[in-house]
Design a protein around this motif. Structure first.
Motif, mmCIF file in Angstrom:
data_model
loop_
_atom_site.group_PDB
_atom_site.id
_atom_site.type_symbol
_atom_site.label_atom_id
_atom_site.label_comp_id
_atom_site.label_asym_id
_atom_site.label_seq_id
_atom_site.Cartn_x
_atom_site.Cartn_y
_atom_site.Cartn_z
ATOM 1 N N LEU A 169 7.753 -0.101 -6.493
ATOM 2 C CA LEU A 169 8.724 -0.935 -5.786
ATOM 3 C C LEU A 169 8.251 -1.104 -4.359
ATOM 4 N N ASN A 170 8.092 -2.348 -3.928
ATOM 5 C CA ASN A 170 7.765 -2.594 -2.533
ATOM 6 C C ASN A 170 8.391 -3.909 -2.101
ATOM 7 N N ILE A 171 8.067 -4.352 -0.905
ATOM 8 C CA ILE A 171 8.727 -5.542 -0.357
ATOM 9 C C ILE A 171 8.407 -6.800 -1.165
ATOM 10 N N ARG A 172 7.343 -6.751 -1.943
ATOM 11 C CA ARG A 172 6.969 -7.911 -2.761
ATOM 12 C C ARG A 172 7.692 -7.919 -4.099
ATOM 13 N N GLY A 173 8.419 -6.821 -4.399
ATOM 14 C CA GLY A 173 9.152 -6.825 -5.660
ATOM 15 C C GLY A 173 8.993 -5.535 -6.439
ATOM 16 N N LEU A 174 9.463 -5.599 -7.672
ATOM 17 C CA LEU A 174 9.430 -4.452 -8.571
ATOM 18 C C LEU A 174 8.350 -4.719 -9.612
ATOM 19 N N TYR A 175 7.449 -3.764 -9.782
ATOM 20 C CA TYR A 175 6.354 -3.950 -10.733
ATOM 21 C C TYR A 175 6.519 -2.944 -11.853
ATOM 22 N N ILE A 176 6.627 -3.444 -13.074
ATOM 23 C CA ILE A 176 6.768 -2.539 -14.198
ATOM 24 C C ILE A 176 5.694 -2.837 -15.232
ATOM 25 N N PRO A 177 5.341 -1.812 -16.041
ATOM 26 C CA PRO A 177 4.302 -2.041 -17.047
ATOM 27 C C PRO A 177 4.785 -3.062 -18.066
ATOM 28 N N SER A 178 3.869 -3.835 -18.590
ATOM 29 C CA SER A 178 4.268 -4.798 -19.616
ATOM 30 C C SER A 178 3.652 -4.378 -20.941
ATOM 31 N N PRO A 179 4.383 -4.595 -22.031
ATOM 32 C CA PRO A 179 3.836 -4.222 -23.337
ATOM 33 C C PRO A 179 2.760 -5.218 -23.764
ATOM 34 N N VAL A 180 1.699 -4.680 -24.356
ATOM 35 C CA VAL A 180 0.663 -5.553 -24.902
ATOM 36 C C VAL A 180 0.676 -5.365 -26.413
ATOM 37 N N PHE A 181 0.980 -6.446 -27.118
ATOM 38 C CA PHE A 181 1.077 -6.337 -28.569
ATOM 39 C C PHE A 181 -0.283 -6.574 -29.187
ATOM 40 N N GLU A 182 -0.774 -5.531 -29.880
ATOM 41 C CA GLU A 182 -2.082 -5.670 -30.508
ATOM 42 C C GLU A 182 -1.901 -6.017 -31.983
ATOM 43 N N ALA A 183 -3.018 -6.187 -32.650
ATOM 44 C CA ALA A 183 -2.976 -6.532 -34.074
ATOM 45 C C ALA A 183 -2.150 -5.500 -34.824
ATOM 46 N N GLY A 184 -1.337 -5.950 -35.746
ATOM 47 C CA GLY A 184 -0.547 -5.029 -36.558
ATOM 48 C C GLY A 184 0.795 -4.697 -35.948
ATOM 49 N N SER A 185 1.078 -5.248 -34.764
ATOM 50 C CA SER A 185 2.342 -4.894 -34.126
ATOM 51 C C SER A 185 3.512 -5.671 -34.715
ATOM 52 N N SER A 186 3.212 -6.656 -35.551
ATOM 53 C CA SER A 186 4.305 -7.457 -36.108
ATOM 54 C C SER A 186 5.181 -6.606 -37.026
ATOM 55 N N LYS A 217 0.821 -1.217 0.000
ATOM 56 C CA LYS A 217 0.000 0.000 0.000
ATOM 57 C C LYS A 217 0.853 1.264 0.000
ATOM 58 N N GLN A 218 2.072 1.172 0.570
ATOM 59 C CA GLN A 218 2.937 2.350 0.616
ATOM 60 C C GLN A 218 4.078 2.269 -0.395
ATOM 61 N N SER A 219 3.857 1.565 -1.489
ATOM 62 C CA SER A 219 4.921 1.352 -2.474
ATOM 63 C C SER A 219 5.577 2.654 -2.909
ATOM 64 N N LEU A 220 6.878 2.563 -3.180
ATOM 65 C CA LEU A 220 7.556 3.666 -3.836
ATOM 66 C C LEU A 220 7.134 3.585 -5.294
ATOM 67 N N SER A 221 6.850 4.738 -5.904
ATOM 68 C CA SER A 221 6.430 4.631 -7.293
ATOM 69 C C SER A 221 7.030 5.733 -8.142
ATOM 70 N N ILE A 222 7.181 5.423 -9.409
ATOM 71 C CA ILE A 222 7.617 6.419 -10.373
ATOM 72 C C ILE A 222 6.457 6.629 -11.324
ATOM 73 N N GLY A 223 5.891 7.809 -11.278
ATOM 74 C CA GLY A 223 4.813 8.166 -12.209
ATOM 75 C C GLY A 223 3.660 7.186 -12.210
ATOM 76 N N GLU A 224 3.340 6.598 -11.090
ATOM 77 C CA GLU A 224 2.202 5.682 -10.985
ATOM 78 C C GLU A 224 2.250 4.554 -12.010
ATOM 79 N N SER A 225 3.458 4.237 -12.515
ATOM 80 C CA SER A 225 3.505 3.119 -13.451
ATOM 81 C C SER A 225 4.553 2.089 -13.035
ATOM 82 N N VAL A 226 5.593 2.521 -12.354
ATOM 83 C CA VAL A 226 6.583 1.586 -11.834
ATOM 84 C C VAL A 226 6.486 1.617 -10.311
#
Ligand SMILES: N[C@@H](CCC(=O)N[C@@H](CS)C(=O)NCC(=O)O)C(=O)O
Lengths: 401, 338
Positions: free
Chosen positions: A174-191, A163-172
């Motif tokens: 960091l807390n005791i459970r680990g580092l959470y980063i956004p993941s890319p989602v490849f949509e149609a046409g991304s090939s 609940k008190q995670s350190l964050s960068i711009g509400e997207s990355v």
């Protein structure tokens, strides 16, 4: 080679007087080698046979059937699809991939850091070279296990809760459970982006060849690095915008107990990676330093006298020669890092030793088979690294004309 | 550590050429003069060294009972602390004579590991411990939780089954020792610590603030914990089995460490047989005829062992529940000693 050279000679000097079997050193050697192989083979056979008999007699299950039986336990991190209904064989792959992941990234980071610090160690700037020295002496001399504990228990355990995670711009986060980063989602046409990337890589290969040839022919230097960087990064970026940004990001979000979505980097991985990289980098830095110092200063002076600027002197004269000294000991550092990654089990990172030679061994009780497989795998990984580094070493070694 | 254990086990099976059907453990123990007993690395109430380094607990008392029966002296035990992953290889490789380390009796273990369970010293079941701050009152609210567990336990398997059955997800964080598991829970790496319920109570008192955590009501498995020995040595198997039964029988008969000396002289034939004044039970087991008397005198009956280590007046404060005698609504039952 020497035997081939000797053979005709032996025959030509004594054409009629063939030596007796035991007087011919070559045949005698062959005989003893065959004897040794027979003895070793026999010993192995006795041990295997005896092991199987003893295991059976003690009521301990043997064989490799367990590999296809359902495992029934969960694993914290898996690079492939895994759930507890999957087989023990699958747990082996999951553990192996986790070992390869931490070793692979660890080798890359340690190499990068080691080169930077090795060069800094030789800097003319007193402060920088001292700092590099302090780094090397500290991290080289503290046992690795302690360093792993330090990063895991002292540093990462001091992080706040979800609940008190350190964050960068509400997207990355960091807390005791680990580092959470956004993941890319490849949509149609991304090939198309992937295609652009591959095109960039291929194009840069040809640019290098062309630039090389041009330099050989005309002596003119082409800024290959920048052009190639532009190609490899630029082409996919252009493709991304032209095709209407078909890649979006999935952001981690706090739901229930934990963050969900995005990519989670578990603290066990972080601690192990950081400890392995920092520790090994200290050794690599020393290897790099000795490699650079092994190139005689006269070479630098000669290069300068020819009018080569400092950067190109380093790139064309010093580094290629230093690499020849650096690569062999660097190989053993890579091997060390890979083998040291098995300390993972001390902090619960699910590597091969922790998952397969740990939980799987304990659930099945088949110590002999599992320890055998595990040792064989470490041997194989080490051999593969050696083979690769030997190949690279050959490529880098002095081509004498 | 565990790797060395496994390699040692592998080496032991590979290199012992004498294929014997009876490696007489009892003779070895008598010759050596002390019993080597595998216990946990530290679990209050079950096996834990006190501040003077003396091992104490219910599992420890089972070792002591066997030493009293085999050697006539309950103190002649060398304790070998083992984590969950090391325990079976330690027994297989002969590093210990018996394992008495809150170990669940399961079919797989009984049939594939080359060992035999000798009975049940404590009937248990798996539970969950959470921090009170989490605001959870049932295990069914744990969807998505991160769970700390110890490697190489039945706990790992039950957990997976339970969450799958209830369509919940979880992330297992697996540690080698109970200390690390507790630390992980305390530091907030996990939301939940799961283990056998008795161990949750034991581990809870290891927390800096035990009242900050609570044990959820759900019990998700059967965990009959008991001692085990190597397969293929029936004499030793019998002795360990009957040492535990003797403690239970003593409680059934009302024999305690305090009154056994006095009861010894009674005319009750059951008591006479028990204390060895009559009959040859000891001889049949390969030990002195007063073996059961020594167990009760030096270690106590099952009830005493229970109350002293984990009972209502200990920090664990566990009620007898399933572990009461069969005649008092529990499951503890010994076959007749005759
Ligand atoms: N009864 C279960 C679990 C036993 C177990 O190892 N529990 C942990 C509790 S977290 C323990 O006692 N750890 C003590 C130690 O590792 O020394 C089994 O036999 O697999």
């Amino acid at each position: 080679m020497s035997s081939e050279a000797k053979k005709p000679q032996a025959h030509s000097t004594m054409p009629n007087n063939k030596p007796l079997f035991w007087n011919d050193p070559e045949k005698r050697a062959l005989f003893f080698q065959a004897l040794l192989i027979l003895a070793v083979g026999g010993a192995i056979w006795i041990i295997v046979d005896n092991t199987l008999a003893n295991l059976e007699q003690r009521g301990i299950t043997t064989g490799f059937d367990f590999l296809s039986k359902p495992a029934g336990f969960g694993i914290l991190q898996s690079l492939i699809e895994y759930n507890e209904q999957e087989s023990y064989g699958r747990t082996f792959i999951v553990g192996l991939l986790n070992t390869l992941l931490v070793s692979g990234i660890g080798i890359a980071l340690a190499t990068l850091l080691g080169f930077v610090i090795g060069v800094a160690r030789l800097s003319h700037n007193w402060l920088i070279s001292r700092l590099a020295l302090v780094y090397i002496e500290i991290f080289r001399n503290i046992p690795l296990l302690l360093q792993i504990f330090f990063w895991y228990f002292a540093v990462l355990r001091a992080l706040p809760n979800a609940k008190q995670s350190l964050s960068i711009g509400e997207s990355v986060f960091l807390n005791i459970r680990g580092l959470y980063i956004p993941s890319p989602v490849f949509e149609a046409g991304s090939s198309i982006i992937l295609i652009a990337l591959i095109t960039g890589v291929i194009a840069s290969f040809f640019v290098s060849r062309w630039a090389h040839k041009r330099q050989d022919d005309t002596g003119q230097i082409f800024p290959t690095t920048w052009v190639n960087l532009g190609l490899i990064v630029g082409l996919p970026v252009i493709a991304f915008f032209i095709s209407g940004s078909p890649v979006s990001l999935e952001y981690p979000e706090l739901k229930g107990f934990n963050f969900r979505g995005g990519i989670t980097v578990i603290p066990e991985f972080l601690a192990l990676l950081v400890a392995l990289s920092i520790y090994t980098a200290a050794f690599i830095a020393e290897i790099v330093r000795s490699g650079i110092q092994s190139v005689h200063h006269g070479q630098t002076e000669a290069a300068h006298a020819l009018g080569l600027p400092h950067g190109r002197t380093l790139k064309l004269v010093i580094i290629p020669q230093a690499m020849r000294v650096i690569i062999p000991p660097l190989t053993s550092q890579y091997l060390n890092l890979t083998k040291n990654s098995s300390l993972a089990t001390a902090i619960g990172y699910p590597d091969l030793v922790s998952v397969f030679a740990g939980t799987t061994l304990n659930q099945t009780g088949q110590a002999v088979e599992i320890i055998f497989i595990t040792m064989a795998v470490y041997l194989l990984i080490s051999l593969l690294i050696s083979v690769f580094m030997n190949w690279y070493n050959k490529r880098m070694s002095l081509v004498e004309r | 550590m565990k790797k060395i254990g496994s390699v040692a086990a592998a080496a032991a099976v590979a290199l012992t050429f004498s294929v014997q059907s009876h490696s007489a453990t009892l003779d070895t123990v008598k010759e050596r003069g002390y019993l080597q007993c595998g216990v946990s690395t530290g679990l209050p109430g079950f096996s834990n060294p006190d501040d003077k380094g003396n091992w104490q607990g219910l599992d420890v008392d089972v070792c002591r009972a066997v030493a009293a029966a085999a050697l006539g002296d309950a103190s002649k035990v060398k304790y070998v602390p083992l984590n969950a992953k090391e325990r079976f290889t330690a027994l297989q490789s002969g590093e210990i004579d018996m394992l008495s380390r809150n170990t669940t009796w399961t079919l797989t273990r009984d049939t594939t590991l080359g060992l035999n369970f000798t009975g049940v010293s404590y009937y248990d079941g798996q539970g969950f411990m959470v921090s009170k701050k989490l605001g959870v009152s049932s295990a069914l609210e744990l969807d998505g939780a991160t769970v700390c567990i110890q490697a190489g336990t039945t706990t790992e398997l039950n957990l997976a089954d339970y969450f799958r059955q209830n369509n919940m997800t979880y992330q297992p964080v697996v540690f080698d020792t109970s200390d690390q598991t507790v630390q992980g829970f305390e530091a907030g790496r996990c939301d939940v610590l799961t283990s056998d319920q008795s161990q949750l109570y034991a581990l809870r008192i290891k927390l800096a603030d035990p009242s900050s955590a609570m044990v959820l009501p759900e019990v998700i498995s059967k965990e009959p914990l008991g001692p085990s020995v190597r397969q293929g040595d029936d004499q030793w198997f019998n002795l360990v089995k009957w040492s535990l039964f003797a403690a239970v029988t003593a409680e059934e008969m009302g024999l305690t460490s305090a009154n056994v000396d006095q009861m010894k002289n009674s005319d009750n034939p059951d008591v006479k047989r028990f204390t060895g004044a009559e009959g040859d039970f000891g001889k049949a087991l390969g030990v002195n005829n007063d073996w059961a008397y020594q167990i009760v005198k030096q270690v106590g009956n099952y009830g005493e062992i229970f109350e002293r280590n984990v009972g209502a007046n200990t920090p664990l404060g566990i009620a007898r529940g399933l572990n009461a005698l069969w005649s008092k609504g529990g499951l503890q039952y010994a076959p007749p000693m005759r």
